[in-house]
Write a protein that holds these residues in place. Structure first.
Motif, PDB file in Angstrom:
ATOM      1  N   LEU A   9       0.757  -1.253   0.235  1.00 53.86           N
ATOM      2  CA  LEU A   9      -0.043   0.090  -0.088  1.00 53.86           C
ATOM      3  C   LEU A   9       0.910   1.289  -0.091  1.00 53.86           C
ATOM      4  CD1 LEU A   9      -2.671  -0.975   2.795  1.00 53.86           C
ATOM      5  CD2 LEU A   9      -2.712  -0.979   0.089  1.00 53.86           C
ATOM      6  N   TYR A  10       2.180   1.318   0.746  1.00 55.79           N
ATOM      7  CA  TYR A  10       2.749   2.473   0.803  1.00 55.79           C
ATOM      8  C   TYR A  10       3.837   2.612  -0.517  1.00 55.79           C
ATOM      9  CZ  TYR A  10       1.772   2.512   5.823  1.00 55.79           C
ATOM     10  OH  TYR A  10       0.973   2.624   7.052  1.00 55.79           O
ATOM     11  N   ARG A  11       4.028   1.396  -0.939  1.00 59.97           N
ATOM     12  CA  ARG A  11       4.656   1.536  -2.285  1.00 59.97           C
ATOM     13  C   ARG A  11       3.768   2.155  -3.463  1.00 59.97           C
ATOM     14  NH1 ARG A  11       5.632  -4.245  -0.983  1.00 59.97           N
ATOM     15  NH2 ARG A  11       7.529  -4.251   0.351  1.00 59.97           N
ATOM     16  N   VAL A  12       2.511   1.859  -3.566  1.00 56.01           N
ATOM     17  CA  VAL A  12       1.537   2.284  -4.279  1.00 56.01           C
ATOM     18  C   VAL A  12       1.442   3.723  -4.064  1.00 56.01           C
ATOM     19  CG1 VAL A  12      -0.538   2.228  -5.062  1.00 56.01           C
ATOM     20  CG2 VAL A  12       0.470   0.148  -4.869  1.00 56.01           C
ATOM     21  N   ALA A  13       1.392   4.135  -2.824  1.00 58.78           N
ATOM     22  CA  ALA A  13       1.348   5.478  -2.550  1.00 58.78           C
ATOM     23  C   ALA A  13       2.329   6.275  -2.839  1.00 58.78           C
ATOM     24  CB  ALA A  13       0.735   5.627  -1.060  1.00 58.78           C
ATOM     25  N   LEU A  14       3.386   5.872  -2.892  1.00 59.71           N
ATOM     26  CA  LEU A  14       4.725   6.669  -3.416  1.00 59.71           C
ATOM     27  C   LEU A  14       4.883   6.997  -4.821  1.00 59.71           C
ATOM     28  CD1 LEU A  14       7.542   5.018  -0.963  1.00 59.71           C
ATOM     29  CD2 LEU A  14       6.422   7.388  -0.998  1.00 59.71           C
ATOM     30  N   CYS A  15       3.905   6.289  -5.660  1.00 56.55           N
ATOM     31  CA  CYS A  15       3.950   6.259  -6.827  1.00 56.55           C
ATOM     32  C   CYS A  15       2.796   7.247  -7.355  1.00 56.55           C
ATOM     33  CB  CYS A  15       3.922   4.921  -7.551  1.00 56.55           C
ATOM     34  SG  CYS A  15       5.193   3.961  -7.376  1.00 56.55           S
ATOM     35  N   ALA A  16       2.010   7.832  -6.339  1.00 54.70           N
ATOM     36  CA  ALA A  16       0.969   8.748  -6.761  1.00 54.70           C
ATOM     37  C   ALA A  16       1.443  10.084  -7.187  1.00 54.70           C
ATOM     38  CB  ALA A  16       0.096   8.793  -5.402  1.00 54.70           C
ATOM     39  N   SER A  17       0.551  10.704  -7.864  1.00 52.26           N
ATOM     40  CA  SER A  17       1.022  12.080  -8.516  1.00 52.26           C
ATOM     41  C   SER A  17       1.453  12.981  -7.214  1.00 52.26           C
ATOM     42  CB  SER A  17      -0.026  12.684  -9.273  1.00 52.26           C
ATOM     43  OG  SER A  17      -1.224  12.883  -8.237  1.00 52.26           O
ATOM     44  N   ASP A  18       0.953  12.925  -6.074  1.00 51.48           N
ATOM     45  CA  ASP A  18       1.243  13.694  -4.761  1.00 51.48           C
ATOM     46  C   ASP A  18       1.519  12.982  -3.524  1.00 51.48           C
ATOM     47  OD1 ASP A  18       1.830  15.926  -3.330  1.00 51.48           O
ATOM     48  OD2 ASP A  18      -0.130  16.497  -2.994  1.00 51.48           O
ATOM     49  N   PRO A  19       2.811  12.348  -3.414  1.00 50.84           N
ATOM     50  CA  PRO A  19       2.792  11.393  -2.366  1.00 50.84           C
ATOM     51  C   PRO A  19       2.880  12.086  -1.197  1.00 50.84           C
ATOM     52  CG  PRO A  19       4.864  11.386  -3.805  1.00 50.84           C
ATOM     53  CD  PRO A  19       3.833  12.117  -4.450  1.00 50.84           C
ATOM     54  N   ARG A  20       2.675  11.266  -0.060  1.00 49.91           N
ATOM     55  CA  ARG A  20       2.878  12.292   1.189  1.00 49.91           C
ATOM     56  C   ARG A  20       3.814  11.423   2.219  1.00 49.91           C
ATOM     57  NH1 ARG A  20      -0.831  16.349   1.292  1.00 49.91           N
ATOM     58  NH2 ARG A  20      -2.553  15.862  -0.252  1.00 49.91           N
ATOM     59  N   SER A  21       4.508  12.189   2.936  1.00 49.24           N
ATOM     60  CA  SER A  21       5.706  11.825   3.742  1.00 49.24           C
ATOM     61  C   SER A  21       5.229  10.682   4.771  1.00 49.24           C
ATOM     62  CB  SER A  21       5.888  13.051   4.963  1.00 49.24           C
ATOM     63  OG  SER A  21       4.976  13.388   5.520  1.00 49.24           O
ATOM     64  N   GLY A  22       4.062  10.580   5.208  1.00 48.41           N
ATOM     65  CA  GLY A  22       3.528   9.156   5.853  1.00 48.41           C
ATOM     66  C   GLY A  22       3.713   8.074   4.984  1.00 48.41           C
ATOM     67  N   ALA A  23       3.648   8.078   3.682  1.00 47.43           N
ATOM     68  CA  ALA A  23       3.745   6.878   3.041  1.00 47.43           C
ATOM     69  C   ALA A  23       5.418   6.462   3.151  1.00 47.43           C
ATOM     70  CB  ALA A  23       3.479   7.203   1.516  1.00 47.43           C
TER      71      ALA A  23
END
Length: 98
Positions: free
Chosen positions: A6-20
């Protein structure tokens, strides 16, 4: 369920968050270090700091020089996170810059 995915996918998002970054540092593996490297030079301090902290937690060998350079970051919280990452685990043999 692979929470780290889930965090790997979130880091590939257009606007990743530091929480990821923080989450991947807690749940990921050393092989996830390559996902963190682009964030080590991020313009936002929170992103840089969390990437450094996550890299230290994953214990990803081969990044000692990068962490050493980041221990001189102009932002003290990033520099401190890099120094702490070097001081723990597999990085204990690395030299901090003087």
């Amino acid at each position: 369920m692979d929470v780290a995915e889930l965090y790997r996918v979130a880091l590939c998002a257009s606007d990743p968050r530091s929480g990821a970054l923080a989450g991947l540092g807690e749940t990921g593996r050393a092989s996830d270090a390559s996902l963190l490297v682009p964030f080590l030079s991020h313009p936002r301090v929170a992103m840089r700091r969390e990437a450094v902290t996550a890299l230290g937690r994953l214990g990803a060998e081969g990044h000692e020089e990068t962490l050493s350079a980041l221990s001189r970051d102009p932002v003290s919280s990033v520099a401190r996170a890099a120094a702490q990452a070097l001081a723990r685990g597999p990085f204990q043999g690395a030299q901090l810059p003087k």
